[in-house]
Design a protein around this motif. Structure first.
Motif, mmCIF file in Angstrom:
data_model
loop_
_atom_site.group_PDB
_atom_site.id
_atom_site.type_symbol
_atom_site.label_atom_id
_atom_site.label_comp_id
_atom_site.label_asym_id
_atom_site.label_seq_id
_atom_site.Cartn_x
_atom_site.Cartn_y
_atom_site.Cartn_z
ATOM 1 N N VAL A 63 28.378 -50.149 -7.873
ATOM 2 C CA VAL A 63 27.439 -49.614 -8.846
ATOM 3 C C VAL A 63 26.548 -48.555 -8.202
ATOM 4 C CG1 VAL A 63 25.525 -50.177 -10.403
ATOM 5 C CG2 VAL A 63 27.427 -51.779 -10.131
ATOM 6 N N GLU A 64 26.332 -47.449 -8.916
ATOM 7 C CA GLU A 64 25.413 -46.414 -8.471
ATOM 8 C C GLU A 64 24.006 -47.003 -8.362
ATOM 9 O OE1 GLU A 64 24.604 -42.278 -7.547
ATOM 10 O OE2 GLU A 64 26.453 -43.435 -7.735
ATOM 11 N N PRO A 65 23.276 -46.773 -7.265
ATOM 12 C CA PRO A 65 21.916 -47.317 -7.129
ATOM 13 C C PRO A 65 21.023 -46.902 -8.297
ATOM 14 C CG PRO A 65 22.673 -46.399 -5.042
ATOM 15 C CD PRO A 65 23.682 -46.002 -6.075
ATOM 16 N N SER A 66 20.248 -47.851 -8.807
ATOM 17 C CA SER A 66 19.361 -47.589 -9.934
ATOM 18 C C SER A 66 17.963 -47.235 -9.445
ATOM 19 C CB SER A 66 19.292 -48.820 -10.845
ATOM 20 O OG SER A 66 18.339 -48.644 -11.863
ATOM 21 N N LEU A 67 17.395 -46.172 -10.002
ATOM 22 C CA LEU A 67 16.036 -45.759 -9.653
ATOM 23 C C LEU A 67 14.999 -46.479 -10.509
ATOM 24 C CD1 LEU A 67 16.589 -41.891 -9.356
ATOM 25 C CD2 LEU A 67 16.872 -43.657 -7.604
ATOM 26 N N GLY A 68 15.456 -47.090 -11.590
ATOM 27 C CA GLY A 68 14.545 -47.796 -12.478
ATOM 28 C C GLY A 68 15.284 -48.390 -13.659
ATOM 29 N N ASN A 69 14.587 -49.215 -14.429
ATOM 30 C CA ASN A 69 15.160 -49.848 -15.611
ATOM 31 C C ASN A 69 14.243 -49.618 -16.810
ATOM 32 O OD1 ASN A 69 15.811 -51.667 -13.073
ATOM 33 N ND2 ASN A 69 17.517 -51.869 -14.488
ATOM 34 N N SER B 260 17.069 -43.010 -28.756
ATOM 35 C CA SER B 260 17.832 -41.765 -28.821
ATOM 36 C C SER B 260 16.910 -40.581 -28.549
ATOM 37 C CB SER B 260 18.518 -41.645 -30.189
ATOM 38 O OG SER B 260 17.563 -41.741 -31.230
ATOM 39 N N ALA B 261 17.398 -39.378 -28.860
ATOM 40 C CA ALA B 261 16.678 -38.143 -28.514
ATOM 41 C C ALA B 261 15.255 -38.133 -29.064
ATOM 42 C CB ALA B 261 17.456 -36.945 -29.034
ATOM 43 N N ASN B 262 14.349 -37.665 -28.223
ATOM 44 C CA ASN B 262 12.921 -37.488 -28.525
ATOM 45 C C ASN B 262 12.104 -38.780 -28.459
ATOM 46 O OD1 ASN B 262 13.236 -34.667 -28.998
ATOM 47 N ND2 ASN B 262 13.982 -35.117 -31.058
ATOM 48 N N ASP B 263 12.751 -39.916 -28.206
ATOM 49 C CA ASP B 263 12.005 -41.170 -28.027
ATOM 50 C C ASP B 263 11.308 -41.172 -26.672
ATOM 51 O OD1 ASP B 263 12.728 -42.131 -30.477
ATOM 52 O OD2 ASP B 263 14.290 -43.489 -29.739
ATOM 53 N N ILE B 264 10.129 -41.773 -26.624
ATOM 54 C CA ILE B 264 9.393 -41.955 -25.371
ATOM 55 C C ILE B 264 9.689 -43.353 -24.846
ATOM 56 C CG2 ILE B 264 7.125 -41.971 -24.259
ATOM 57 C CD1 ILE B 264 7.915 -39.240 -25.314
ATOM 58 N N ILE B 265 10.060 -43.453 -23.578
ATOM 59 C CA ILE B 265 10.420 -44.742 -22.992
ATOM 60 C C ILE B 265 9.559 -45.037 -21.770
ATOM 61 C CG2 ILE B 265 12.802 -44.647 -23.828
ATOM 62 C CD1 ILE B 265 13.660 -43.810 -21.007
ATOM 63 N N TYR B 266 9.466 -46.334 -21.455
ATOM 64 C CA TYR B 266 8.760 -46.793 -20.259
ATOM 65 C C TYR B 266 9.795 -47.330 -19.277
ATOM 66 C CZ TYR B 266 4.684 -46.542 -23.339
ATOM 67 O OH TYR B 266 3.710 -46.113 -24.202
ATOM 68 N N GLY C 154 2.774 -45.421 -10.976
ATOM 69 C CA GLY C 154 2.920 -46.409 -9.910
ATOM 70 C C GLY C 154 3.733 -47.601 -10.350
ATOM 71 N N ASP C 155 3.172 -48.444 -11.225
ATOM 72 C CA ASP C 155 3.877 -49.623 -11.700
ATOM 73 C C ASP C 155 4.941 -49.278 -12.731
ATOM 74 O OD1 ASP C 155 2.380 -51.248 -10.069
ATOM 75 O OD2 ASP C 155 0.888 -51.705 -11.608
ATOM 76 N N TYR C 156 4.769 -48.185 -13.420
ATOM 77 C CA TYR C 156 5.756 -47.755 -14.404
ATOM 78 C C TYR C 156 5.688 -46.241 -14.589
ATOM 79 C CZ TYR C 156 2.019 -47.282 -17.900
ATOM 80 O OH TYR C 156 0.887 -46.898 -18.583
ATOM 81 N N ALA C 157 6.753 -45.703 -15.199
ATOM 82 C CA ALA C 157 6.814 -44.270 -15.491
ATOM 83 C C ALA C 157 7.127 -44.089 -16.967
ATOM 84 C CB ALA C 157 7.881 -43.591 -14.649
ATOM 85 N N ALA D 117 20.552 -45.785 -26.074
ATOM 86 C CA ALA D 117 20.077 -46.494 -24.885
ATOM 87 C C ALA D 117 19.395 -47.784 -25.315
ATOM 88 C CB ALA D 117 19.111 -45.618 -24.106
ATOM 89 N N ASN D 118 19.353 -48.752 -24.398
ATOM 90 C CA ASN D 118 18.786 -50.062 -24.698
ATOM 91 C C ASN D 118 17.877 -50.528 -23.570
ATOM 92 O OD1 ASN D 118 21.944 -50.074 -25.624
ATOM 93 N ND2 ASN D 118 20.633 -50.938 -27.214
ATOM 94 N N VAL D 119 17.048 -51.504 -23.873
ATOM 95 C CA VAL D 119 16.213 -52.127 -22.844
ATOM 96 C C VAL D 119 17.125 -52.678 -21.741
ATOM 97 C CG1 VAL D 119 14.661 -54.051 -22.335
ATOM 98 C CG2 VAL D 119 14.332 -52.700 -24.418
ATOM 99 N N GLY D 120 16.757 -52.422 -20.488
ATOM 100 C CA GLY D 120 17.542 -52.890 -19.356
ATOM 101 C C GLY D 120 18.488 -51.848 -18.791
#
Length: 232
Positions: free
Chosen positions: A20-26, A38-44, A94-97, A108-111
């Motif tokens: 698996v390609e290393p994950s930079l975040g979830n 989908s497009a234009n959604d803001i995610i954490y 720091g704790d999230y982006a 896309a989905n959570v996780g």
């Protein structure tokens, strides 16, 4: 003049790797609580600490699926990576982006995981008669039972077998002898039948190559093409 082939969707092409390609975040959640993003959604995003998520930089959302098949009597294992979307980091606290989905190819989905932007050339130098390989189609990008013209799939040969983008190969199918099932000697006749030359089912072009596998597109098909078909 070297012929070329252009594929504009190269940036979100799937690929198969050994690991698996290393994950930079979830992905933690979408700002408004949407389950599918989908497009234009803001995610954490929850950073893994493996690499930085730099504000203003582009990254990709991906998901994986383990592959375990027996092809021509040989076991093949790997991890299929599917690119779901492209994102741009807005802020890193720091704790999230936080990020915005710029281009979406699949929901896309959570996780789901984040990786560095995978840049690939969209214009390939075509090689119509590369050295023959003994490969097989592993599966399609979307796990369809049958592959048609211009669909994306994967073969079980890659860089370590000198398979490179732009190479064109033939797709072959086993040509079995057939006898009338009502014949009591059918099994004996089938066993003793001479091997027939494989059927030429079409052509494919290599779009991307990893160590153990390559991503391909069906250029033309004379009959239905299935995972397990030979590539040479």
């Amino acid at each position: 003049i070297t012929p070329t082939f252009t594929y504009t969707k190269m940036s979100h092409l799937g690929f198969i790797k050994k690991k698996v390609e290393p994950s930079l975040g979830n992905i933690i959640r979408e700002r408004d609580g949407n389950l599918m993003m989908s497009a234009n959604d803001i995610i954490y995003i929850n950073p893994t600490g493996i690499g930085g998520l730099i504000p203003g930089e582009m990254y990709q959302i991906f998901d994986t699926q383990k592959i375990k098949e027996t092809l021509n009597g040989q076991k093949f294992t790997g991890v299929k990576h599917l690119i779901k979307a492209e994102i741009k980091i807005i802020e890193h606290k720091g704790d999230y982006a936080t990020a915005i989905i710029v281009n979406s190819y699949r929901d896309a989905n959570v996780g789901d995981r984040i990786m560095a932007y995978y840049t690939r050339d969209t214009v390939l130098a075509v090689q119509e008669n590369p050295p023959p390989i003994e490969a097989s189609l592993v599966c399609s990008e979307e796990n369809t039972v049958m592959l048609n013209d211009y669909q994306i799939g994967f073969i079980n040969k890659g860089k370590q077998d000198n398979v490179q983008p732009g190479q064109i190969y033939k797709i072959l199918q086993e040509n079995k002898s057939a006898f009338d099932g009502s014949d009591s000697n059918w099994a004996r006749k089938a066993k003793n039948a001479p091997p027939l030359e494989p059927l030429n089912s079409g052509k494919l072009i290599v779009l991307h190559s990893e160590d153990i596998a390559a991503t391909v597109m069906i250029l033309s098909s004379k009959r239905a093409i299935y995972p397990g078909d030979m590539v040479n």
